[in-house]
Design a protein around this motif. Sequence first.
Motif, PDB file in Angstrom:
ATOM      1  N   MET A   1     -15.472 -22.400   5.153  1.00  0.00           N
ATOM      2  CA  MET A   1     -14.073 -22.188   4.854  1.00  0.00           C
ATOM      3  C   MET A   1     -13.917 -22.072   3.336  1.00  0.00           C
ATOM      4  SD  MET A   1     -10.803 -24.588   5.747  1.00  0.00           S
ATOM      5  CE  MET A   1     -10.457 -23.904   7.338  1.00  0.00           C
ATOM      6  N   HIS A   2     -13.097 -21.141   2.894  1.00  0.00           N
ATOM      7  CA  HIS A   2     -12.857 -20.962   1.468  1.00  0.00           C
ATOM      8  C   HIS A   2     -11.458 -21.426   1.116  1.00  0.00           C
ATOM      9  CE1 HIS A   2     -16.467 -18.705   0.489  1.00  0.00           C
ATOM     10  NE2 HIS A   2     -16.351 -18.150   1.679  1.00  0.00           N
ATOM     11  N   TYR A   3     -11.363 -22.094  -0.004  1.00  0.00           N
ATOM     12  CA  TYR A   3     -10.074 -22.514  -0.533  1.00  0.00           C
ATOM     13  C   TYR A   3      -9.849 -21.764  -1.829  1.00  0.00           C
ATOM     14  CZ  TYR A   3     -10.188 -26.410   2.735  1.00  0.00           C
ATOM     15  OH  TYR A   3     -10.226 -27.175   3.863  1.00  0.00           O
ATOM     16  N   PHE A   4      -8.618 -21.340  -2.053  1.00  0.00           N
ATOM     17  CA  PHE A   4      -8.261 -20.636  -3.275  1.00  0.00           C
ATOM     18  C   PHE A   4      -7.093 -21.374  -3.923  1.00  0.00           C
ATOM     19  CE2 PHE A   4     -10.107 -17.496  -0.476  1.00  0.00           C
ATOM     20  CZ  PHE A   4     -10.924 -16.763  -1.312  1.00  0.00           C
ATOM     21  N   ASN A   5      -7.162 -21.531  -5.225  1.00  0.00           N
ATOM     22  CA  ASN A   5      -6.017 -22.073  -5.961  1.00  0.00           C
ATOM     23  C   ASN A   5      -6.104 -21.637  -7.415  1.00  0.00           C
ATOM     24  OD1 ASN A   5      -7.543 -23.985  -7.478  1.00  0.00           O
ATOM     25  ND2 ASN A   5      -7.393 -25.466  -5.831  1.00  0.00           N
ATOM     26  N   GLY A   6      -5.099 -21.974  -8.189  1.00  0.00           N
ATOM     27  CA  GLY A   6      -4.998 -21.513  -9.572  1.00  0.00           C
ATOM     28  C   GLY A   6      -5.994 -22.126 -10.534  1.00  0.00           C
ATOM     29  N   THR A   7      -6.421 -23.362 -10.293  1.00  0.00           N
ATOM     30  CA  THR A   7      -7.336 -24.025 -11.227  1.00  0.00           C
ATOM     31  C   THR A   7      -8.798 -23.870 -10.832  1.00  0.00           C
ATOM     32  OG1 THR A   7      -7.258 -26.144 -10.056  1.00  0.00           O
ATOM     33  CG2 THR A   7      -5.631 -25.794 -11.821  1.00  0.00           C
ATOM     34  N   GLY A   8      -9.057 -23.554  -9.561  1.00  0.00           N
ATOM     35  CA  GLY A   8     -10.433 -23.447  -9.093  1.00  0.00           C
ATOM     36  C   GLY A   8     -11.052 -24.782  -8.715  1.00  0.00           C
ATOM     37  N   TRP A   9     -10.221 -25.818  -8.521  1.00  0.00           N
ATOM     38  CA  TRP A   9     -10.725 -27.145  -8.167  1.00  0.00           C
ATOM     39  C   TRP A   9      -9.872 -27.795  -7.091  1.00  0.00           C
ATOM     40  CZ3 TRP A   9     -15.264 -29.072  -9.781  1.00  0.00           C
ATOM     41  CH2 TRP A   9     -15.874 -28.452 -10.873  1.00  0.00           C
ATOM     42  N   GLU A  11      -9.220 -31.706  -5.076  1.00  0.00           N
ATOM     43  CA  GLU A  11      -9.404 -33.159  -5.135  1.00  0.00           C
ATOM     44  C   GLU A  11      -9.604 -33.649  -3.706  1.00  0.00           C
ATOM     45  OE1 GLU A  11      -6.337 -33.583  -8.833  1.00  0.00           O
ATOM     46  OE2 GLU A  11      -5.565 -33.529  -6.813  1.00  0.00           O
ATOM     47  N   ILE A  12     -10.653 -34.423  -3.497  1.00  0.00           N
ATOM     48  CA  ILE A  12     -10.989 -34.930  -2.167  1.00  0.00           C
ATOM     49  C   ILE A  12     -10.659 -36.423  -2.111  1.00  0.00           C
ATOM     50  CG2 ILE A  12     -12.795 -35.153  -0.430  1.00  0.00           C
ATOM     51  CD1 ILE A  12     -12.157 -32.220  -1.342  1.00  0.00           C
ATOM     52  N   PHE A  13      -9.884 -36.793  -1.094  1.00  0.00           N
ATOM     53  CA  PHE A  13      -9.500 -38.188  -0.881  1.00  0.00           C
ATOM     54  C   PHE A  13     -10.092 -38.664   0.441  1.00  0.00           C
ATOM     55  CE2 PHE A  13      -6.358 -36.388  -3.653  1.00  0.00           C
ATOM     56  CZ  PHE A  13      -6.078 -37.390  -4.563  1.00  0.00           C
ATOM     57  N   ASN A  14     -10.676 -39.857   0.449  1.00  0.00           N
ATOM     58  CA  ASN A  14     -11.295 -40.420   1.649  1.00  0.00           C
ATOM     59  C   ASN A  14     -10.287 -40.942   2.646  1.00  0.00           C
ATOM     60  OD1 ASN A  14     -13.933 -39.967   0.812  1.00  0.00           O
ATOM     61  ND2 ASN A  14     -13.990 -41.881  -0.331  1.00  0.00           N
ATOM     62  N   GLY A  15      -9.139 -41.391   2.192  1.00  0.00           N
ATOM     63  CA  GLY A  15      -8.158 -42.022   3.057  1.00  0.00           C
ATOM     64  C   GLY A  15      -8.282 -43.537   2.994  1.00  0.00           C
ATOM     65  N   THR A  16      -7.288 -44.190   3.525  1.00  0.00           N
ATOM     66  CA  THR A  16      -7.246 -45.657   3.572  1.00  0.00           C
ATOM     67  C   THR A  16      -6.819 -46.073   4.970  1.00  0.00           C
ATOM     68  OG1 THR A  16      -4.921 -45.794   2.930  1.00  0.00           O
ATOM     69  CG2 THR A  16      -6.539 -45.750   1.137  1.00  0.00           C
ATOM     70  N   SER A  19      -3.441 -44.188   5.248  1.00  0.00           N
ATOM     71  CA  SER A  19      -3.334 -42.743   5.031  1.00  0.00           C
ATOM     72  C   SER A  19      -4.638 -42.059   5.415  1.00  0.00           C
ATOM     73  CB  SER A  19      -2.983 -42.434   3.573  1.00  0.00           C
ATOM     74  OG  SER A  19      -4.044 -42.774   2.717  1.00  0.00           O
ATOM     75  N   ILE A  20      -4.527 -40.831   5.911  1.00  0.00           N
ATOM     76  CA  ILE A  20      -5.710 -40.093   6.338  1.00  0.00           C
ATOM     77  C   ILE A  20      -6.371 -39.417   5.139  1.00  0.00           C
ATOM     78  CG2 ILE A  20      -4.824 -39.674   8.661  1.00  0.00           C
ATOM     79  CD1 ILE A  20      -4.166 -36.814   7.755  1.00  0.00           C
ATOM     80  N   GLY A  21      -7.650 -39.090   5.276  1.00  0.00           N
ATOM     81  CA  GLY A  21      -8.341 -38.348   4.242  1.00  0.00           C
ATOM     82  C   GLY A  21      -7.717 -36.972   4.089  1.00  0.00           C
ATOM     83  N   ARG A  22      -7.799 -36.411   2.898  1.00  0.00           N
ATOM     84  CA  ARG A  22      -7.147 -35.137   2.658  1.00  0.00           C
ATOM     85  C   ARG A  22      -7.800 -34.400   1.507  1.00  0.00           C
ATOM     86  NH1 ARG A  22      -5.005 -39.471   0.681  1.00  0.00           N
ATOM     87  NH2 ARG A  22      -3.827 -39.564  -1.222  1.00  0.00           N
ATOM     88  N   THR A  23      -7.520 -33.121   1.420  1.00  0.00           N
ATOM     89  CA  THR A  23      -7.946 -32.271   0.322  1.00  0.00           C
ATOM     90  C   THR A  23      -6.695 -31.720  -0.335  1.00  0.00           C
ATOM     91  OG1 THR A  23      -9.960 -31.658   1.498  1.00  0.00           O
ATOM     92  CG2 THR A  23      -9.261 -30.206  -0.277  1.00  0.00           C
ATOM     93  N   VAL A  24      -6.610 -31.842  -1.656  1.00  0.00           N
ATOM     94  CA  VAL A  24      -5.411 -31.437  -2.388  1.00  0.00           C
ATOM     95  C   VAL A  24      -5.818 -30.526  -3.538  1.00  0.00           C
ATOM     96  CG1 VAL A  24      -3.432 -32.309  -3.701  1.00  0.00           C
ATOM     97  CG2 VAL A  24      -4.359 -33.660  -1.819  1.00  0.00           C
ATOM     98  N   PHE A  38      -2.038 -33.488  -9.469  1.00  0.00           N
ATOM     99  CA  PHE A  38      -1.555 -32.788  -8.285  1.00  0.00           C
ATOM    100  C   PHE A  38      -0.107 -33.163  -8.056  1.00  0.00           C
ATOM    101  CE2 PHE A  38      -2.794 -36.821  -6.604  1.00  0.00           C
ATOM    102  CZ  PHE A  38      -1.962 -37.058  -5.517  1.00  0.00           C
ATOM    103  N   VAL A  39       0.596 -32.356  -7.282  1.00  0.00           N
ATOM    104  CA  VAL A  39       1.996 -32.613  -6.982  1.00  0.00           C
ATOM    105  C   VAL A  39       2.085 -33.596  -5.827  1.00  0.00           C
ATOM    106  CG1 VAL A  39       4.186 -31.614  -6.243  1.00  0.00           C
ATOM    107  CG2 VAL A  39       2.695 -30.352  -7.813  1.00  0.00           C
ATOM    108  N   ASP A  40       2.696 -34.732  -6.083  1.00  0.00           N
ATOM    109  CA  ASP A  40       2.923 -35.745  -5.058  1.00  0.00           C
ATOM    110  C   ASP A  40       4.248 -35.411  -4.378  1.00  0.00           C
ATOM    111  OD1 ASP A  40       3.722 -38.005  -3.601  1.00  0.00           O
ATOM    112  OD2 ASP A  40       2.836 -39.390  -5.041  1.00  0.00           O
TER     113      ASP A  40
END
Length: 64
Positions: A1-9, A11-16, A19-24, A38-40
């Motif tokens: 799977m490819h992700y595209f965004n303006g910065t090229g990066w 952030e990977i979160f494991n979750g707690t 909250s579930i793990g996520r990619t932002v 990132f925008v909260d």
Amino acid sequence: MHYFNGTGWLEIFNGTQTSIGRTVDVDAWDAATGVGLFVDPQRGTRRPVTDYPDFSHLERADQV
């Protein structure tokens, strides 16, 4: 799977237990510290990834 965004990066979160793990998308970089921001959606503002204990790591994304 490819992700595209303006910065090229991403952030990977494991979750707690509450909250579930996520990619932002990295929305911007803090000019003073170089930390990814990132925008909260709950606060409606940019926040550094270091504010979150479940932050794991950065991954490259394809840049647009």
